[in-house]
Design an enzyme around this catalytic site. Structure first.
Site: not given
Ligand code: RB5
Length: 144
Positions: A11-12, A68-74, A101, A135-136
């Site tokens: 994303d951006h 993405c910003g954190t990688g978490i949403g992705m 693994h 095993r993995h």
């Molecule tokens: C965008 O502002 C931000 O929320 C996105 O890049 C990401 O960090 C979501 O997990």
């Protein structure tokens, strides 16, 4: 190294690292496709995650990279797609072991969390590391 076919998206919030990773892939002659985003304008990460995840789960590409910003949403979004094992990595040990693994087929990175050189090291290790199986494999089969 296995024959790599990489699909990459961001994303951006991950746009700049996507550009840097594509430069890395070009210099190493690794085949890839960029599904966007193609500008720095705000966009929704789940749409990009879905596109990358679908291209990996279908077998069209064998590895996916999402930023993405954190990688978490992705990572949350990509892991909703059957057959996807998306790993959010912020260190090189996890990059290696999620391949060895967990046979992670999608790598997620957070541009606002880690430095660019660390991100590129993670990509390098993640692409080079093979799955150990044994095993993995049993454990992955259990997830599936
Ligand atoms: C965008 O502002 C931000 O929320 C996105 O890049 C990401 O960090 C979501 O997990």
């Amino acid at each position: 190294m296995e024959d790599l076919k990489v699909v990459i998206g961001s994303d951006h919030g991950g746009f700049h690292y996507k550009e840097a990773i594509m430069d890395y892939l070009k210099t190493r002659n690794i085949e890839f496709i960029d599904v966007g985003t193609h500008t720095r304008e705000s966009c929704d990460y789940p749409d990009i995650a879905k596109e990358v995840a679908k291209k990996v789960s279908s077998g069209e590409y064998n590895r996916g990279i999402l930023v993405c910003g954190t990688g978490i949403g992705m990572s949350i979004a990509a892991n909703k797609v059957r057959g996807i094992r998306a790993a959010l990595c912020g260190d090189t040990y996890s990059a290696r072991v999620c391949r060895a693994h967990n046979n992670a087929n999608v790598l997620c990175l957070g541009e606002r969390v880690i430095g660019e050189h660390l991100a590129l090291d993670i990509v390098d290790i993640w692409l080079k590391t093979g799955f150990e199986g044994g095993r993995h494999k049993r454990r992955i089969d259990t997830i599936e």
